[in-house]
Design a protein around this motif. Structure first.
Motif, short mmCIF file in Angstrom:
data_model
loop_
_atom_site.label_atom_id
_atom_site.label_comp_id
_atom_site.label_asym_id
_atom_site.label_seq_id
_atom_site.Cartn_x
_atom_site.Cartn_y
_atom_site.Cartn_z
N THR A 135 0.83 -1.20 0.00
CA THR A 135 0.00 0.00 0.00
C THR A 135 0.87 1.26 0.00
N GLU A 136 0.22 2.39 -0.09
CA GLU A 136 0.92 3.68 -0.16
C GLU A 136 1.86 3.88 1.03
N GLU A 137 1.46 3.37 2.20
CA GLU A 137 2.27 3.54 3.41
C GLU A 137 3.67 2.94 3.28
N VAL A 138 3.82 1.95 2.39
CA VAL A 138 5.10 1.24 2.27
C VAL A 138 6.21 2.16 1.78
N PHE A 139 5.86 3.23 1.07
CA PHE A 139 6.87 4.16 0.56
C PHE A 139 7.40 5.10 1.65
N ASP A 140 6.79 5.07 2.83
CA ASP A 140 7.14 5.98 3.92
C ASP A 140 7.97 5.23 4.96
N VAL A 141 9.25 5.53 5.04
CA VAL A 141 10.14 4.81 5.94
C VAL A 141 9.73 4.96 7.39
#
Length: 316
Positions: A135-141
């Motif tokens: 999901t989109e959250e995966v791009f946020d470390v």
């Protein structure tokens, strides 16, 4: 509580839509050579209109598997996982199906927010878990660090075999499709995989590699698998049986690595030279243990396999 299975037992994990009627052959009759694990998918691989048929197929299959397992017929089966469409469907499956022969659930679109719901329906079962990061959250470390820290201290930790990296869904988040002429590591997913390895592997979680959707491009598959192994990924999603042997070959341990691993784990020296490289048990011990665990499952590569890797490196 059921202790998690070793991630090295996954190998090439084949996705099979729950609408297929030949899944029992793959499990009960070993119709797919080399298959170590499969995922019966009720999510992206099944259209909304086909859900009733897929659920009916799954119901019949789980009854058949439970009966075969009760008769002692599951000794040589691959690991079997189910991928529900969402947590509500997962709750339905747990409540209405005989899952005694199923090893676990693959949790789609997994996020920190969805953890309580998934754990609530799975905590009193024997099922292991493979959350999918897609999901989109995966791009946020920062969000991934919070998720990894939470999972490490959560009761579900011992049920998680590995976290699956959902390559196609992550590419969809940034409106891209993987190139036909490059590995997944050559695009934005290269950063994501490196970041996930840094965040999750440092907290003792295993990660599996995304699928290579270009089924007939074996050279591309080999290049990508070499990078998967370099990043410490423990297996790879497969979408076609002809990818299994290629993935299995990549998971074999190179003789030089096996020899170094043995020396590192058995040496009393702080630092020593082996095959032209420095070995330092204090910093290489975890790597060595993983090498031996992988070799125990997949074996040590032959000279022919090594030659294939040398040719691939030369061509690259």
């Amino acid at each position: 509580m059921n202790k998690r299975l070793s991630p090295w037992r996954l190998g090439a994990t084949l996705y099979m839509p729950a609408t297929r009627t030949d899944i029992s052959d793959a499990i009960l009759k070993n119709k797919i050579a080399g298959l170590r694990s499969l995922i019966i998918c009720l999510e992206d691989a099944v259209s909304e209109n086909d859900i009733p048929q897929a659920l009916n197929n799954l119901r019949q299959l789980t009854l058949m598997l439970a009966k075969a397992k009760a008769a002692g017929g599951n000794t040589h089966w691959p690991l079997v996982f189910i991928r529900p469409r969402h947590a509500e469907m997962g709750e339905l499956l747990v409540a209405t199906l005989d899952l005694s022969a199923i090893d676990g659930f693959v949790l789609p679109k997994f996020t920190l927010a969805s953890l309580p719901c998934w754990w609530n329906l799975m905590q009193d079962t024997h099922l292991c878990m493979m959350p999918t990061l897609e999901t989109e959250e995966v791009f946020d470390v920062l969000q991934m660090r919070e998720l990894a820290t939470t999972l490490k201290h959560h009761p579900c930790h011992q049920r998680i075999i590995a976290l699956r990296i959902g390559g196609n869904d992550l590419m969809n988040v940034v409106a891209l499709r993987r190139s036909r002429s490059q590995t997944l590591y050559d695009g934005p997913l290269g950063y994501v995989i490196k970041m996930l390895v840094a965040v999750f592997s440092s907290r003792d979680f295993a990660l599996t590699a995304p699928v290579c959707e270009h089924i007939d491009d074996h050279q591309m598959m080999d290049k990508e698998l070499a990078l998967d192994m370099a990043h410490g990924l423990v297996g790879k999603t497969a979408i076609h049986p002809n990818q299994i042997s290629t993935i299995e070959k990549a998971l074999m341990v190179q003789p030089a690595d096996h020899a170094d691993a043995l020396r590192i784990l058995n040496s009393s020296q702080a630092v020593f030279k082996s095959q032209g490289s420095m070995c330092e048990p204090a910093t290489h011990r975890r790597w060595a243990s993983e090498v031996l665990a992988r070799a125990q499952v997949y074996g040590i590569a032959t000279e022919q396999a090594q030659e294939s890797i040398r040719l691939l490196t030369t061509e690259a």
